[in-house]
Design an enzyme around this catalytic site. Sequence first.
Site, PDB file in Angstrom:
ATOM      1  N   ASP A  57      -0.409  -9.307 -14.540  1.00  0.00           N
ATOM      2  CA  ASP A  57      -1.664  -8.710 -14.064  1.00  0.00           C
ATOM      3  C   ASP A  57      -1.527  -7.184 -13.940  1.00  0.00           C
ATOM      4  OD1 ASP A  57      -4.337  -8.846 -13.388  1.00  0.00           O
ATOM      5  OD2 ASP A  57      -3.977  -9.290 -11.270  1.00  0.00           O
ATOM      6  N   LEU A  86      -6.197  -0.717   4.803  1.00  0.00           N
ATOM      7  CA  LEU A  86      -5.908   0.056   3.583  1.00  0.00           C
ATOM      8  C   LEU A  86      -6.709  -0.479   2.405  1.00  0.00           C
ATOM      9  CD1 LEU A  86      -2.005   0.246   3.887  1.00  0.00           C
ATOM     10  CD2 LEU A  86      -3.598   2.159   4.086  1.00  0.00           C
ATOM     11  N   GLY A 100      -7.919  -7.717  -0.568  1.00  0.00           N
ATOM     12  CA  GLY A 100      -7.619  -8.438  -1.804  1.00  0.00           C
ATOM     13  C   GLY A 100      -8.284  -9.796  -1.784  1.00  0.00           C
TER      14      GLY A 100
HETATM   15  P1  AMP Z   1      -3.907  -6.698  -2.679  1.00  0.00           P
HETATM   16  O1  AMP Z   1      -4.340  -7.778  -1.768  1.00  0.00           O
HETATM   17  O2  AMP Z   1      -2.413  -6.658  -2.913  1.00  0.00           O
HETATM   18  O3  AMP Z   1      -4.696  -6.681  -3.945  1.00  0.00           O
HETATM   19  O4  AMP Z   1      -4.235  -5.304  -1.921  1.00  0.00           O
HETATM   20  C1  AMP Z   1      -5.545  -4.930  -1.605  1.00  0.00           C
HETATM   21  C2  AMP Z   1      -5.637  -3.420  -1.502  1.00  0.00           C
HETATM   22  O5  AMP Z   1      -4.884  -2.954  -0.383  1.00  0.00           O
HETATM   23  C3  AMP Z   1      -5.043  -2.676  -2.699  1.00  0.00           C
HETATM   24  O6  AMP Z   1      -5.979  -2.584  -3.723  1.00  0.00           O
HETATM   25  C4  AMP Z   1      -4.656  -1.347  -2.098  1.00  0.00           C
HETATM   26  O7  AMP Z   1      -5.781  -0.482  -2.016  1.00  0.00           O
HETATM   27  C5  AMP Z   1      -4.243  -1.716  -0.684  1.00  0.00           C
HETATM   28  N1  AMP Z   1      -2.794  -1.935  -0.619  1.00  0.00           N
HETATM   29  C6  AMP Z   1      -2.116  -3.086  -0.918  1.00  0.00           C
HETATM   30  N2  AMP Z   1      -0.817  -2.946  -0.727  1.00  0.00           N
HETATM   31  C7  AMP Z   1      -0.620  -1.681  -0.293  1.00  0.00           C
HETATM   32  C8  AMP Z   1       0.551  -0.933   0.054  1.00  0.00           C
HETATM   33  N3  AMP Z   1       1.749  -1.481  -0.003  1.00  0.00           N
HETATM   34  N4  AMP Z   1       0.381   0.356   0.426  1.00  0.00           N
HETATM   35  C9  AMP Z   1      -0.851   0.922   0.466  1.00  0.00           C
HETATM   36  N5  AMP Z   1      -1.990   0.249   0.149  1.00  0.00           N
HETATM   37  C10 AMP Z   1      -1.878  -1.029  -0.239  1.00  0.00           C
END
Ligand code: AMP
Length: 324
Positions: free
Chosen positions: A186, A69, A72
């Site tokens: 953030d 998806l 990060g």
């Molecule tokens: P993060 O590591 O939390 O910054 O997540 C990285 C990317 O994954 C985000 O920018 C979203 O595009 C996707 N993502 C994170 N959490 C979710 C979620 N719960 N549902 C759908 N996409 C997500």
Amino acid sequence: MTSKENEAIGVSVSSDGPRPCKRVRLNTPRSSTRTTALAESNHAAKSAIQSTSTQSKLHYGLFEIARPLGSGAFGQVYLARHRESCLICALKVLNKENFMCDGKERHVRREIEVHSCLRHPGIIGFYGWFHDSSRIVLILEYAIGGELFKVLAREDHFSEQRAAKYIAQVACSLSYLHKKHVMHRDIKPENILLGLHGELKLADFGYSVHAPDNKRETKCGTLDYMSPEMLVRGTVSYTNAVDLWALGVLTYEFLTGWTPFADNTVAATRRRICKLDMEPLPASISPEAKHFIHSLLVLDPPTRLSLEGVLDHPWIVKNCKSPG
Ligand code: AMP
């Protein structure tokens, strides 16, 4: 993780380092009717995962991985299905080698400690977590609409009505956080996801902190959204009013498509924030919206509009009353 394990779960977990900048356009997640139906009808399944979690029996093999998806700082997020309950969820897979250095593990520990205590419709649900020798995995509510950042990038900016409705939702989620003595630290479009009905959900609690005395000193967040009190040199404490400043920046960005203080260098942006040297708002923005932004982007933190004030502000009230 061994290649055998990878095969078993049908996914290859990348050990790439942090993305340099989250402001990168990625493919918007595709939705499917089947996913939707499952996501909607799975309250029991969430409890099943949560009770498994208490027994510390969660592991990667319990999930079927569909597709990535997004990624990060410390790993990747995958769309997944809990095999037994059919719960559709997002698995945030954090590679230990990416954060077990420079005290960054504290960041991850905090994310789990804070996020696992939150339950609110405007916040991505946290269903549980587990770890093995190479990774920590968070089991999260799947936000079918993806990142608000991508929607904003696609549409350039939002109408005042839509922006006000979004800001009211973020304010409600922040109000819940602040009542629980949590500062998010953030707030930005990348950390706001969209649910099935287009509702906003705050995500990524990596910089969040539980601060019962409402005082913190660590400088953290994303520069464009950081408040002046956080950017001044030396050790200066700040309060949860940093989230109100970020809400002001967010409103400005929703209405214009750009942030108010961004400049060519970190130093220049920082100077502009500390001097409140804001890019003028376009003439097309209504006086109420301008007043709203100028009430949040105030140098003196205690005089910033409060979250109650946000929800009572004429710009919010007017735009949230009308349908559409
Ligand atoms: P993060 O590591 O939390 O910054 O997540 C990285 C990317 O994954 C985000 O920018 C979203 O595009 C996707 N993502 C994170 N959490 C979710 C979620 N719960 N549902 C759908 N996409 C997500």
